[in-house]
Design a protein around this motif. Structure first.
Motif, short mmCIF file in Angstrom:
data_model
loop_
_atom_site.label_atom_id
_atom_site.label_comp_id
_atom_site.label_asym_id
_atom_site.label_seq_id
_atom_site.Cartn_x
_atom_site.Cartn_y
_atom_site.Cartn_z
N UNK A 127 0.82 -1.20 0.00
CA UNK A 127 0.00 0.00 0.00
C UNK A 127 0.86 1.26 0.00
N UNK A 128 2.09 1.15 0.49
CA UNK A 128 2.96 2.32 0.59
C UNK A 128 3.79 2.54 -0.67
N UNK A 129 3.64 1.67 -1.65
CA UNK A 129 4.35 1.84 -2.91
C UNK A 129 3.37 1.91 -4.07
N UNK A 130 3.80 1.48 -5.23
CA UNK A 130 2.93 1.51 -6.39
C UNK A 130 1.84 0.44 -6.29
N UNK A 131 0.66 0.78 -6.72
CA UNK A 131 -0.45 -0.17 -6.71
C UNK A 131 -1.39 0.13 -7.85
N UNK A 132 -2.45 -0.62 -7.93
CA UNK A 132 -3.40 -0.49 -9.05
C UNK A 132 -4.73 0.12 -8.62
N UNK A 133 -4.75 0.84 -7.51
CA UNK A 133 -6.02 1.38 -7.04
C UNK A 133 -6.61 2.44 -7.96
N UNK A 134 -5.76 3.16 -8.70
CA UNK A 134 -6.31 4.12 -9.66
C UNK A 134 -7.12 3.40 -10.73
N UNK A 135 -6.61 2.27 -11.20
CA UNK A 135 -7.35 1.48 -12.18
C UNK A 135 -8.66 0.96 -11.58
N UNK B 86 6.40 7.61 -0.01
CA UNK B 86 5.04 7.29 -0.38
C UNK B 86 4.80 7.73 -1.82
N UNK B 87 4.35 6.80 -2.65
CA UNK B 87 4.14 7.09 -4.05
C UNK B 87 3.00 8.07 -4.24
N UNK B 88 3.15 9.08 -5.16
CA UNK B 88 2.05 10.00 -5.41
C UNK B 88 0.80 9.28 -5.90
N UNK B 89 0.98 8.14 -6.57
CA UNK B 89 -0.18 7.45 -7.11
C UNK B 89 -1.11 6.95 -6.02
N UNK B 90 -0.59 6.76 -4.80
CA UNK B 90 -1.44 6.27 -3.71
C UNK B 90 -1.63 7.33 -2.65
N UNK B 91 -1.21 8.56 -2.94
CA UNK B 91 -1.35 9.61 -1.93
C UNK B 91 -2.81 9.83 -1.64
N UNK B 92 -3.11 9.93 -0.36
CA UNK B 92 -4.53 10.08 0.02
C UNK B 92 -4.96 11.51 -0.14
N UNK C 269 3.19 -7.86 -7.47
CA UNK C 269 4.13 -7.03 -8.24
C UNK C 269 3.31 -6.09 -9.11
N UNK C 270 3.34 -4.82 -8.78
CA UNK C 270 2.52 -3.85 -9.51
C UNK C 270 3.13 -3.55 -10.87
N UNK C 271 2.29 -3.34 -11.84
CA UNK C 271 2.71 -2.89 -13.16
C UNK C 271 2.93 -1.38 -13.12
#
Length: 357
Positions: free
Chosen positions: A13-21, A351-357, A275-277
């Motif tokens: 959760x603290x790195x890259x993930x696919x939650x935007x998708x 913390x990756x911007x892609x998962x920033x709350x 492993x996130x893409x």
């Protein structure tokens, strides 16, 4: 182990993930449901009585609760938290309300209504900004359409902001600071939501009461997932079990709970892969723009064309909805988020911007 006890490197959760998708999928589910609702008055995408758009809103609140809990426990800066929450919601919301005042109301209201100087126009705008109920037909807008409201999906915005405020207060008082505490709060709210129809006539209550309980339950489920990292990677057997439970029991009094748990398990499997893409993790987050803009754009296409089929309406509007959502993201939302990220303490740079709350 509580969420705060995991290192950032060990926690996906603290790195890259696919939650935007995942948010894209939820937003598209809402759009499809509304395409059918606005043309036929019925949403066909449902299991038992639970429509895809209804459950997508629950999914949004689960993800929001998870990411808000992460933000509160990693940053521990309530001033920055409040500013961040305001900037995430209000700039894009102000723009669509400005479009309502300057374009939608004057052009698409019944004759004699919707002008810049009409009190109803400004009353509606103020009501939305002040977290009032926006489910109305200001200035008789879209009065010839099957549904006559300007932007039905905006009803969830006030509950989202209420969840942010209540989460911040609960965090300051320690009510959600620990796995057992947040689990207890979640179970309490969920029990009240499920039990209320059994003991009282909920139809006599203001609709906002049950909506608040429903969306608070989903939000608290997300906050609980932060404190229990082991639950954020459900095994496929557990996912299959939850889906089967929903299929068998989804029509009963616990149907929505089973539906939300099954949906959450699917979102976690899809959003937190081993492993996130990089390509998927970095797709732009148009979901908020899609969510707040699609409804009035659909309504515009139905003005004078009330007999459009759902498929034709979808084909005609998809490019415009994506264009407007992309503009909202790249011109408004992303620049504002960049300001927010630059204000973060140095110790949050992992913390990756892609998962920033």
């Amino acid at each position: 182990m509580a969420g705060g006890g995991q290192t950032q490197l060990a926690d996906p959760l603290m790195g890259q993930n696919h939650f935007t998708a995942v948010r894209w999928v939820l937003a598209i589910a809402v759009v499809l449901g509304h395409i059918w609702l606005l043309t036929t008055g019925f949403e066909p995408f449902r299991i038992h009585e639970w429509t895809a758009s209804y459950m997508a809103v629950n999914g949004f609140f689960v993800l929001s609760g998870l990411l808000i809990a992460k933000s509160l426990h990693t940053r521990r800066d309530m001033k920055a938290y409040a500013v961040s929450r305001f900037l995430r919601i209000y700039p894009a919301l102000v723009i669509i309300l400005a479009a309502f005042v300057l374009v939608f109301a004057p052009v698409y209201s019944a004759e004699g209504g919707g002008s810049l100087f009409q009190p109803e126009t400004w009353q509606y705008t103020y009501k939305v900004l002040a977290l009032g109920d926006p489910d109305s037909a200001p200035a008789q807008i879209f009065s010839q359409n099957l549904e006559t409201d300007f932007n039905g999906p905006l009803w969830t915005i006030r509950f989202e902001l209420a969840a942010y405020i209540l989460a911040g207060i609960a965090f300051m008082f320690g009510a959600v600071n620990g796995p057992w505490r947040v689990l207890s709060v979640f179970l309490l709210v969920q029990s009240v939501y499920l039990g209320a129809p059994v003991f009282i006539d909920t139809s006599a209550l203001p609709p906002s009461v049950m909506s608040l309980l429903r969306l608070s339950s989903a939000f608290l489920l997300g906050m609980t997932l932060w404190q229990w990292p082991i639950l954020r990677r459900p095994p496929m057997l557990a996912v299959a079990g939850l889906i089967a439970a929903f299929a068998l029991l989804g029509g009963g009094p616990l149907g929505e709970l089973f539906a939300t748990l099954a949906l959450t398990s699917l979102m976690l499997r899809a959003g937190l892969p081993k492993r996130a893409s990089v390509r998927i993790a970095k797709i732009p987050d148009y979901s908020y723009g899609i969510y707040i803009w699609h409804y009035p754009l659909l309504q515009v296409f139905l003005v004078g064309q009330p007999d459009l089929s759902p498929a034709v309406l979808a084909i005609m509007t998809a490019p415009l909805i994506l264009l407007v959502a992309a503009t909202s993201w790249h011109v408004i939302e992303k620049p504002v988020l960049a300001l927010k990220l630059r204000a973060r303490p140095i110790n949050q740079k992992t913390v990756s911007p892609e998962v920033a709350a």
